[in-house]
Write a protein that holds these residues in place. Sequence first.
Motif, PDB file in Angstrom:
ATOM      1  N   MET A 237       0.925  -1.094  -0.223  1.00 58.06           N
ATOM      2  CA  MET A 237      -0.126  -0.036  -0.104  1.00 58.06           C
ATOM      3  C   MET A 237       0.844   1.063   0.005  1.00 58.06           C
ATOM      4  O   MET A 237       1.792   1.304   0.483  1.00 58.06           O
ATOM      5  CB  MET A 237      -0.902  -0.013   1.175  1.00 58.06           C
ATOM      6  N   SER A 238       0.333   2.210  -0.884  1.00 54.70           N
ATOM      7  CA  SER A 238       1.337   3.375  -0.949  1.00 54.70           C
ATOM      8  C   SER A 238       0.584   4.534  -0.283  1.00 54.70           C
ATOM      9  O   SER A 238      -0.513   4.525  -0.398  1.00 54.70           O
ATOM     10  CB  SER A 238       1.607   3.618  -2.427  1.00 54.70           C
ATOM     11  N   GLY A 239       1.466   5.281   0.234  1.00 55.65           N
ATOM     12  CA  GLY A 239       0.924   6.619   0.713  1.00 55.65           C
ATOM     13  C   GLY A 239       0.219   6.334   2.217  1.00 55.65           C
ATOM     14  O   GLY A 239       0.395   5.294   2.614  1.00 55.65           O
ATOM     15  N   PHE A 240      -0.245   7.568   2.638  1.00 60.59           N
ATOM     16  CA  PHE A 240      -0.684   7.601   4.094  1.00 60.59           C
ATOM     17  C   PHE A 240      -2.246   7.433   4.011  1.00 60.59           C
ATOM     18  O   PHE A 240      -2.825   8.086   3.316  1.00 60.59           O
ATOM     19  CB  PHE A 240      -0.415   8.844   4.757  1.00 60.59           C
ATOM     20  N   GLU A 241      -2.821   6.383   4.900  1.00 60.82           N
ATOM     21  CA  GLU A 241      -4.097   6.285   4.926  1.00 60.82           C
ATOM     22  C   GLU A 241      -4.645   6.771   6.126  1.00 60.82           C
ATOM     23  O   GLU A 241      -3.928   6.398   7.264  1.00 60.82           O
ATOM     24  CB  GLU A 241      -4.517   4.886   4.727  1.00 60.82           C
ATOM     25  N   ASN A 242      -5.768   7.440   6.503  1.00 61.12           N
ATOM     26  CA  ASN A 242      -6.126   7.964   7.843  1.00 61.12           C
ATOM     27  C   ASN A 242      -7.081   6.954   8.287  1.00 61.12           C
ATOM     28  O   ASN A 242      -8.303   7.025   8.055  1.00 61.12           O
ATOM     29  CB  ASN A 242      -6.764   9.175   7.668  1.00 61.12           C
ATOM     30  N   TYR A 243      -6.657   5.709   8.735  1.00 55.16           N
ATOM     31  CA  TYR A 243      -7.476   4.564   9.105  1.00 55.16           C
ATOM     32  C   TYR A 243      -8.431   5.093  10.170  1.00 55.16           C
ATOM     33  O   TYR A 243      -9.545   4.615  10.342  1.00 55.16           O
ATOM     34  CB  TYR A 243      -6.618   3.646   9.801  1.00 55.16           C
ATOM     35  N   PRO A 244      -8.053   5.995  11.152  1.00 54.37           N
ATOM     36  CA  PRO A 244      -9.063   6.204  12.115  1.00 54.37           C
ATOM     37  C   PRO A 244     -10.354   7.233  11.523  1.00 54.37           C
ATOM     38  O   PRO A 244     -11.432   6.440  11.961  1.00 54.37           O
ATOM     39  CB  PRO A 244      -8.299   6.940  13.405  1.00 54.37           C
ATOM     40  N   ARG A 245     -10.055   7.730  10.706  1.00 52.91           N
ATOM     41  CA  ARG A 245     -11.165   8.602  10.041  1.00 52.91           C
ATOM     42  C   ARG A 245     -11.824   7.567   8.976  1.00 52.91           C
ATOM     43  O   ARG A 245     -13.345   7.675   9.085  1.00 52.91           O
ATOM     44  CB  ARG A 245     -10.832   9.817   8.945  1.00 52.91           C
ATOM     45  N   GLU A 246     -11.328   6.701   8.405  1.00 52.16           N
ATOM     46  CA  GLU A 246     -12.019   5.754   7.671  1.00 52.16           C
ATOM     47  C   GLU A 246     -13.018   5.020   8.594  1.00 52.16           C
ATOM     48  O   GLU A 246     -13.945   4.562   8.147  1.00 52.16           O
ATOM     49  CB  GLU A 246     -11.038   4.810   6.701  1.00 52.16           C
ATOM     50  N   ALA A 247     -12.330   4.525   9.679  1.00 51.27           N
ATOM     51  CA  ALA A 247     -13.180   3.817  10.467  1.00 51.27           C
ATOM     52  C   ALA A 247     -14.422   4.309  10.879  1.00 51.27           C
ATOM     53  O   ALA A 247     -15.306   3.923  11.173  1.00 51.27           O
ATOM     54  CB  ALA A 247     -12.161   3.116  11.746  1.00 51.27           C
ATOM     55  N   LEU A 248     -14.248   5.667  11.331  1.00 56.00           N
ATOM     56  CA  LEU A 248     -15.461   6.442  11.791  1.00 56.00           C
ATOM     57  C   LEU A 248     -16.544   6.586  10.610  1.00 56.00           C
ATOM     58  O   LEU A 248     -17.681   6.598  10.886  1.00 56.00           O
ATOM     59  CB  LEU A 248     -14.914   7.763  12.201  1.00 56.00           C
ATOM     60  N   GLN A 249     -15.869   6.714   9.449  1.00 57.37           N
ATOM     61  CA  GLN A 249     -16.954   6.916   8.310  1.00 57.37           C
ATOM     62  C   GLN A 249     -17.722   5.643   8.148  1.00 57.37           C
ATOM     63  O   GLN A 249     -18.921   5.692   7.806  1.00 57.37           O
ATOM     64  CB  GLN A 249     -16.096   7.372   7.037  1.00 57.37           C
ATOM     65  N   ILE A 250     -16.953   4.521   8.160  1.00 56.33           N
ATOM     66  CA  ILE A 250     -17.719   3.360   7.832  1.00 56.33           C
ATOM     67  C   ILE A 250     -18.739   3.167   8.911  1.00 56.33           C
ATOM     68  O   ILE A 250     -19.806   2.599   8.654  1.00 56.33           O
ATOM     69  CB  ILE A 250     -16.773   2.096   7.825  1.00 56.33           C
ATOM     70  N   GLU A 251     -18.172   3.213  10.337  1.00 55.00           N
ATOM     71  CA  GLU A 251     -19.008   2.914  11.201  1.00 55.00           C
ATOM     72  C   GLU A 251     -20.419   3.944  11.410  1.00 55.00           C
ATOM     73  O   GLU A 251     -21.579   3.439  11.250  1.00 55.00           O
ATOM     74  CB  GLU A 251     -18.545   3.315  12.736  1.00 55.00           C
ATOM     75  N   HIS A 252     -20.267   4.976  10.760  1.00 56.88           N
ATOM     76  CA  HIS A 252     -21.290   6.016  10.509  1.00 56.88           C
ATOM     77  C   HIS A 252     -22.155   5.301   9.413  1.00 56.88           C
ATOM     78  O   HIS A 252     -23.339   5.318   9.995  1.00 56.88           O
ATOM     79  CB  HIS A 252     -20.853   7.280  10.097  1.00 56.88           C
ATOM     80  N   GLU A 253     -21.728   4.816   8.621  1.00 50.99           N
ATOM     81  CA  GLU A 253     -22.454   4.305   7.168  1.00 50.99           C
ATOM     82  C   GLU A 253     -23.161   2.784   8.189  1.00 50.99           C
ATOM     83  O   GLU A 253     -24.401   2.823   7.657  1.00 50.99           O
ATOM     84  CB  GLU A 253     -21.779   4.066   6.381  1.00 50.99           C
ATOM     85  N   ILE A 254     -22.406   2.282   8.866  1.00 46.39           N
ATOM     86  CA  ILE A 254     -23.161   0.832   9.490  1.00 46.39           C
ATOM     87  C   ILE A 254     -24.345   1.551  10.149  1.00 46.39           C
ATOM     88  O   ILE A 254     -25.534   0.738  10.121  1.00 46.39           O
ATOM     89  CB  ILE A 254     -22.127   0.113  10.156  1.00 46.39           C
ATOM     90  N   GLU A 255     -24.141   2.383  11.205  1.00 47.16           N
ATOM     91  CA  GLU A 255     -25.301   2.802  11.948  1.00 47.16           C
ATOM     92  C   GLU A 255     -26.369   3.353  10.962  1.00 47.16           C
ATOM     93  O   GLU A 255     -27.537   2.864  11.429  1.00 47.16           O
ATOM     94  CB  GLU A 255     -24.932   3.826  12.574  1.00 47.16           C
ATOM     95  N   THR A 256     -26.146   4.050   9.885  1.00 47.90           N
ATOM     96  CA  THR A 256     -27.122   4.623   9.338  1.00 47.90           C
ATOM     97  C   THR A 256     -27.987   3.356   8.729  1.00 47.90           C
ATOM     98  O   THR A 256     -29.253   3.406   8.634  1.00 47.90           O
ATOM     99  CB  THR A 256     -26.497   5.414   7.880  1.00 47.90           C
TER     100      THR A 256
END
Length: 108
Positions: free
Chosen positions: A1-20
Amino acid sequence: MSGFENYPREALQIEHEIETKGVILGIDWNDEVQVRELARQAFDCKLSGIDCDPDEPLDRARLELFGLAQLMLKVMKESAEQDFHTHGGRVWKTFARALWAEHDLRKP
């Protein structure tokens, strides 16, 4: 994987969609039996199946939820490969536990 991923932000976005999707489907994340049934459905759902019609709004929400579960696992895997432990909040963990429990029941 190249570059920097903001995993905490991705996790929050995914969880928000799961909750929705959970709200749309009427999921009570505190109801262990209901969440385990959802995990079973995630393992059993096939796009060609009668019970998973992508043209029906509730089935579409369910299919999207199942896709989010796959994305959730992908984010955890990719972050672990970068020596970064990623997980979401309560709903993420509740759904993940149910998915792992269902997975373990299905092992040959």
